[in-house]
Scaffold this active site. Structure first.
Site, PDB file in Angstrom:
ATOM      1  N   LEU A   1     -16.627   9.439  -9.901  1.00  0.00           N
ATOM      2  CA  LEU A   1     -16.094   8.698 -11.050  1.00  0.00           C
ATOM      3  C   LEU A   1     -14.699   9.210 -11.396  1.00  0.00           C
ATOM      4  O   LEU A   1     -13.789   8.417 -11.641  1.00  0.00           O
ATOM      5  CB  LEU A   1     -17.028   8.846 -12.266  1.00  0.00           C
ATOM      6  CG  LEU A   1     -16.488   8.248 -13.561  1.00  0.00           C
ATOM      7  CD1 LEU A   1     -16.226   6.756 -13.422  1.00  0.00           C
ATOM      8  CD2 LEU A   1     -17.451   8.505 -14.727  1.00  0.00           C
TER       9      LEU A   1
ATOM     10  N   ALA B   1     -19.466  17.312 -14.535  1.00  0.00           N
ATOM     11  CA  ALA B   1     -20.860  17.648 -14.839  1.00  0.00           C
ATOM     12  C   ALA B   1     -21.507  18.283 -13.628  1.00  0.00           C
ATOM     13  O   ALA B   1     -21.040  18.104 -12.493  1.00  0.00           O
ATOM     14  CB  ALA B   1     -21.636  16.380 -15.218  1.00  0.00           C
TER      15      ALA B   1
ATOM     16  N   THR C   1     -24.180  17.730 -11.397  1.00  0.00           N
ATOM     17  CA  THR C   1     -24.925  16.490 -11.140  1.00  0.00           C
ATOM     18  C   THR C   1     -26.022  16.622 -10.074  1.00  0.00           C
ATOM     19  O   THR C   1     -26.620  15.619  -9.702  1.00  0.00           O
ATOM     20  CB  THR C   1     -23.962  15.366 -10.701  1.00  0.00           C
ATOM     21  OG1 THR C   1     -23.250  15.804  -9.542  1.00  0.00           O
ATOM     22  CG2 THR C   1     -22.971  15.010 -11.784  1.00  0.00           C
TER      23      THR C   1
ATOM     24  N   ASP D   1     -28.542   7.580 -17.432  1.00  0.00           N
ATOM     25  CA  ASP D   1     -29.814   6.877 -17.643  1.00  0.00           C
ATOM     26  C   ASP D   1     -31.008   7.849 -17.620  1.00  0.00           C
ATOM     27  O   ASP D   1     -32.074   7.532 -18.128  1.00  0.00           O
ATOM     28  CB  ASP D   1     -30.000   5.796 -16.572  1.00  0.00           C
ATOM     29  CG  ASP D   1     -29.840   6.321 -15.150  1.00  0.00           C
ATOM     30  OD1 ASP D   1     -29.123   7.332 -14.949  1.00  0.00           O
ATOM     31  OD2 ASP D   1     -30.420   5.731 -14.216  1.00  0.00           O
TER      32      ASP D   1
ATOM     33  N   TYR E   1     -31.921  18.048 -15.587  1.00  0.00           N
ATOM     34  CA  TYR E   1     -30.611  17.396 -15.588  1.00  0.00           C
ATOM     35  C   TYR E   1     -30.493  16.441 -16.785  1.00  0.00           C
ATOM     36  O   TYR E   1     -29.522  16.502 -17.552  1.00  0.00           O
ATOM     37  CB  TYR E   1     -30.410  16.639 -14.269  1.00  0.00           C
ATOM     38  CG  TYR E   1     -29.240  15.690 -14.273  1.00  0.00           C
ATOM     39  CD1 TYR E   1     -27.932  16.157 -14.204  1.00  0.00           C
ATOM     40  CD2 TYR E   1     -29.443  14.306 -14.344  1.00  0.00           C
ATOM     41  CE1 TYR E   1     -26.848  15.278 -14.210  1.00  0.00           C
ATOM     42  CE2 TYR E   1     -28.370  13.424 -14.348  1.00  0.00           C
ATOM     43  CZ  TYR E   1     -27.077  13.912 -14.279  1.00  0.00           C
ATOM     44  OH  TYR E   1     -26.013  13.036 -14.294  1.00  0.00           O
TER      45      TYR E   1
ATOM     46  N   LYS F   1     -27.918  16.760 -19.974  1.00  0.00           N
ATOM     47  CA  LYS F   1     -26.929  15.725 -20.304  1.00  0.00           C
ATOM     48  C   LYS F   1     -27.174  15.208 -21.734  1.00  0.00           C
ATOM     49  O   LYS F   1     -26.227  14.899 -22.455  1.00  0.00           O
ATOM     50  CB  LYS F   1     -27.003  14.573 -19.299  1.00  0.00           C
ATOM     51  CG  LYS F   1     -26.539  14.925 -17.887  1.00  0.00           C
ATOM     52  CD  LYS F   1     -25.052  15.199 -17.780  1.00  0.00           C
ATOM     53  CE  LYS F   1     -24.218  13.982 -18.096  1.00  0.00           C
ATOM     54  NZ  LYS F   1     -22.761  14.293 -17.911  1.00  0.00           N
TER      55      LYS F   1
ATOM     56  N   TRP G   1     -26.972   5.186 -11.572  1.00  0.00           N
ATOM     57  CA  TRP G   1     -26.910   4.925 -10.131  1.00  0.00           C
ATOM     58  C   TRP G   1     -25.452   4.741  -9.680  1.00  0.00           C
ATOM     59  O   TRP G   1     -25.072   3.701  -9.103  1.00  0.00           O
ATOM     60  CB  TRP G   1     -27.727   3.688  -9.790  1.00  0.00           C
ATOM     61  CG  TRP G   1     -29.201   3.808 -10.007  1.00  0.00           C
ATOM     62  CD1 TRP G   1     -29.863   4.644 -10.852  1.00  0.00           C
ATOM     63  CD2 TRP G   1     -30.233   3.043  -9.337  1.00  0.00           C
ATOM     64  NE1 TRP G   1     -31.220   4.461 -10.769  1.00  0.00           N
ATOM     65  CE2 TRP G   1     -31.468   3.471  -9.846  1.00  0.00           C
ATOM     66  CE3 TRP G   1     -30.223   2.039  -8.387  1.00  0.00           C
ATOM     67  CZ2 TRP G   1     -32.683   2.935  -9.418  1.00  0.00           C
ATOM     68  CZ3 TRP G   1     -31.430   1.503  -7.968  1.00  0.00           C
ATOM     69  CH2 TRP G   1     -32.643   1.946  -8.472  1.00  0.00           C
TER      70      TRP G   1
HETATM   71  N1  NAP Z   1     -24.062  10.029  -9.942  1.00  0.00           N
HETATM   72  C1  NAP Z   1     -24.852   9.283 -10.705  1.00  0.00           C
HETATM   73  O1  NAP Z   1     -25.696   8.520 -10.216  1.00  0.00           O
HETATM   74  C2  NAP Z   1     -24.713   9.320 -12.206  1.00  0.00           C
HETATM   75  C3  NAP Z   1     -25.578   8.535 -12.981  1.00  0.00           C
HETATM   76  C4  NAP Z   1     -25.428   8.548 -14.358  1.00  0.00           C
HETATM   77  C5  NAP Z   1     -24.455   9.336 -14.965  1.00  0.00           C
HETATM   78  N2  NAP Z   1     -23.656  10.103 -14.189  1.00  0.00           N
HETATM   79  C6  NAP Z   1     -22.634  10.925 -14.860  1.00  0.00           C
HETATM   80  O2  NAP Z   1     -21.355  10.421 -14.481  1.00  0.00           O
HETATM   81  C7  NAP Z   1     -20.408  11.491 -14.472  1.00  0.00           C
HETATM   82  C8  NAP Z   1     -19.673  11.481 -13.145  1.00  0.00           C
HETATM   83  O3  NAP Z   1     -20.619  11.711 -12.106  1.00  0.00           O
HETATM   84  P1  NAP Z   1     -20.258  11.525 -10.588  1.00  0.00           P
HETATM   85  O4  NAP Z   1     -21.252  10.601 -10.005  1.00  0.00           O
HETATM   86  O5  NAP Z   1     -18.812  11.237 -10.454  1.00  0.00           O
HETATM   87  O6  NAP Z   1     -20.607  12.976 -10.065  1.00  0.00           O
HETATM   88  P2  NAP Z   1     -19.825  13.938  -9.078  1.00  0.00           P
HETATM   89  O7  NAP Z   1     -19.204  13.162  -7.981  1.00  0.00           O
HETATM   90  O8  NAP Z   1     -20.778  15.045  -8.780  1.00  0.00           O
HETATM   91  O9  NAP Z   1     -18.647  14.463  -9.995  1.00  0.00           O
HETATM   92  C9  NAP Z   1     -18.836  15.470 -10.941  1.00  0.00           C
HETATM   93  C10 NAP Z   1     -17.588  16.304 -10.976  1.00  0.00           C
HETATM   94  O10 NAP Z   1     -17.765  17.361 -11.934  1.00  0.00           O
HETATM   95  C11 NAP Z   1     -17.304  18.537 -11.349  1.00  0.00           C
HETATM   96  N3  NAP Z   1     -17.920  19.703 -11.965  1.00  0.00           N
HETATM   97  C12 NAP Z   1     -19.057  20.348 -11.618  1.00  0.00           C
HETATM   98  N4  NAP Z   1     -19.234  21.416 -12.383  1.00  0.00           N
HETATM   99  C13 NAP Z   1     -18.173  21.457 -13.233  1.00  0.00           C
HETATM  100  C14 NAP Z   1     -17.775  22.358 -14.237  1.00  0.00           C
HETATM  101  N5  NAP Z   1     -18.494  23.448 -14.519  1.00  0.00           N
HETATM  102  N6  NAP Z   1     -16.639  22.107 -14.920  1.00  0.00           N
HETATM  103  C15 NAP Z   1     -15.884  21.022 -14.613  1.00  0.00           C
HETATM  104  N7  NAP Z   1     -16.191  20.139 -13.675  1.00  0.00           N
HETATM  105  C16 NAP Z   1     -17.339  20.363 -12.988  1.00  0.00           C
HETATM  106  C17 NAP Z   1     -17.637  18.435  -9.879  1.00  0.00           C
HETATM  107  O11 NAP Z   1     -16.832  19.314  -9.114  1.00  0.00           O
HETATM  108  P3  NAP Z   1     -17.428  20.069  -7.813  1.00  0.00           P
HETATM  109  O12 NAP Z   1     -18.137  19.027  -7.024  1.00  0.00           O
HETATM  110  O13 NAP Z   1     -16.193  20.603  -7.171  1.00  0.00           O
HETATM  111  O14 NAP Z   1     -18.337  21.124  -8.343  1.00  0.00           O
HETATM  112  C18 NAP Z   1     -17.307  16.974  -9.619  1.00  0.00           C
HETATM  113  O15 NAP Z   1     -15.937  16.812  -9.312  1.00  0.00           O
HETATM  114  C19 NAP Z   1     -21.185  12.754 -14.766  1.00  0.00           C
HETATM  115  O16 NAP Z   1     -21.058  13.069 -16.121  1.00  0.00           O
HETATM  116  C20 NAP Z   1     -22.626  12.387 -14.456  1.00  0.00           C
HETATM  117  O17 NAP Z   1     -23.528  13.161 -15.212  1.00  0.00           O
HETATM  118  C21 NAP Z   1     -23.737  10.103 -12.815  1.00  0.00           C
END
Ligand code: NAP
Length: 308
Positions: A14, A82, A84, A124, A147, A151, A169
């Protein structure tokens, strides 16, 4: 005048699309954010972005968070960073809460101290999945996984003036997600098995990023469910991915969550479809159907020589 955005987790799937959206880069056919500028309705404002990767800013490090915000003085902070790894969180709740809940506390403190509007991205997985209809913003959360609980802890840190965006998702060109998993598996010969008893709305980061930027720029306070429209199961989703890339969807077989061996450490909600009710009632545009987002992502990935 420029509106200053700071993005945490800026190299995540994201985060990287947020940075693109803020720079005005939109994938072919993608959604452009309608920024309301101070100059008047529907005027496009100028944006300056500070994109901070995890390596540049760990949100659990309070002094670093305060320094970063003091130095840049953002108008809006989009907190997308986050921990994740949903299954890993089960074995390590301290890290999950340290990053997702305490880290958000630090971001909230900094945003309040330096007058920035906060957009917190949530999930979600705050719901238990027992509802027989899509979840509304005003339904009671009841996370079943560490998790999801961490959140929700982050949500609880957010003051009433913040924007909280729950999504589901998530799939984008810049991360690992079910689309990439399905395409990798589709390149083989074996039959594919995916669960048909977990239902949600696949959401594509290009669309989500545009909506988040708009909500942040307009400082719309409160909780918003923001997902692509429509819903499916993982089985239905993987079939659609295969079909979109010209593979035979009949290679995918439906299975139940119970039959997964070994079982996944973190329980997933059976139904995590989010009714985007707050957007709808506020008269804001609906998100495009998930099938359109999938089509665009597959096109993007194909153009990149399938960076899988
Ligand atoms: N993926 C899903 O299906 C999903 C669903 C619902 C909500 N979300 C939410 O959407 C947001 C974006 O998720 P995404 O899918 O883009 O996940 P992602 O690709 O895992 O991105 C999360 C980012 O946060 C970074 N991060 C991890 N630990 C951290 C810390 N201590 N301080 C600062 N940054 C940190 C990660 O860096 P590193 O990888 O380098 O550690 C990564 O760049 C999150 O808030 C997640 O909870 C995701």
């Amino acid at each position: 005048m420029k509106m200053r955005f700071m993005v945490t987790g800026a190299t995540g799937q994201l985060g990287s699309d947020l940075v693109d959206a803020l720079a005005g880069r939109v994938p072919p056919g993608g959604t452009r954010c309608s920024l309301l500028g101070p100059a008047g309705p529907r005027s496009v404002i100028d944006v300056e972005t500070l994109a901070l990767s995890h390596a540049q800013l760990g949100v659990e490090d309070r002094p670093s968070v305060l320094n970063a915000v003091e130095g840049f003085r953002p108008d809006v902070i989009v907190h997308a960073g986050a921990y994740t790894a949903v299954d890993a969180c089960e074995a390590d709740p301290d890290t999950a809460f340290k990053v997702n809940a305490l880290g958000t506390r630090n971001i909230v403190e900094a945003s309040q101290r330096y007058g920035a509007h906060l957009v917190y991205v949530s999930t979600d997985y705050v719901f238990d999945g027992t509802s027989t209809r899509p979840y509304r913003e005003w339904d009671r959360p009841n996370p079943r996984s560490v998790y999801g609980a961490s959140k929700l802890g982050g949500e609880m840190e957010c003051p009433p003036g913040a924007t909280v965006v729950r999504t589901s998702w998530v799939c984008g060109a810049g991360g690992n997600n079910m689309v990439k998993v399905a395409l990798r598996l589709a390149a083989g010969e074996e039959r594919l098995k995916f669960v048909d008893d977990q239902r949600g709305s696949p959401t594509f980061t290009a669309d989500l990023a545009a909506a988040i930027v708009t909500l942040g720029a307009e400082r719309l306070r409160g909780l918003f469910h923001v997902t692509n429209s429509g819903d499916t199961t993982w089985y239905g989703f993987v079939r659609a991915v295969l079909k979109c890339r010209g593979h035979d969807p009949e290679r995918v077989e439906p299975i139940s969550t119970e039959s997964l061996t070994p079982p996944r450490p973190a329980p997933r909600p059976a139904n995590s479809v989010l009714d985007n009710m707050a957007l709808r009632l506020a008269g804001l545009p609906e998100m495009p159907p998930w099938e359109e987002g999938l089509d665009r992502l597959i096109t993007t990935l194909s153009g990149e020589g399938a960076r899988l």
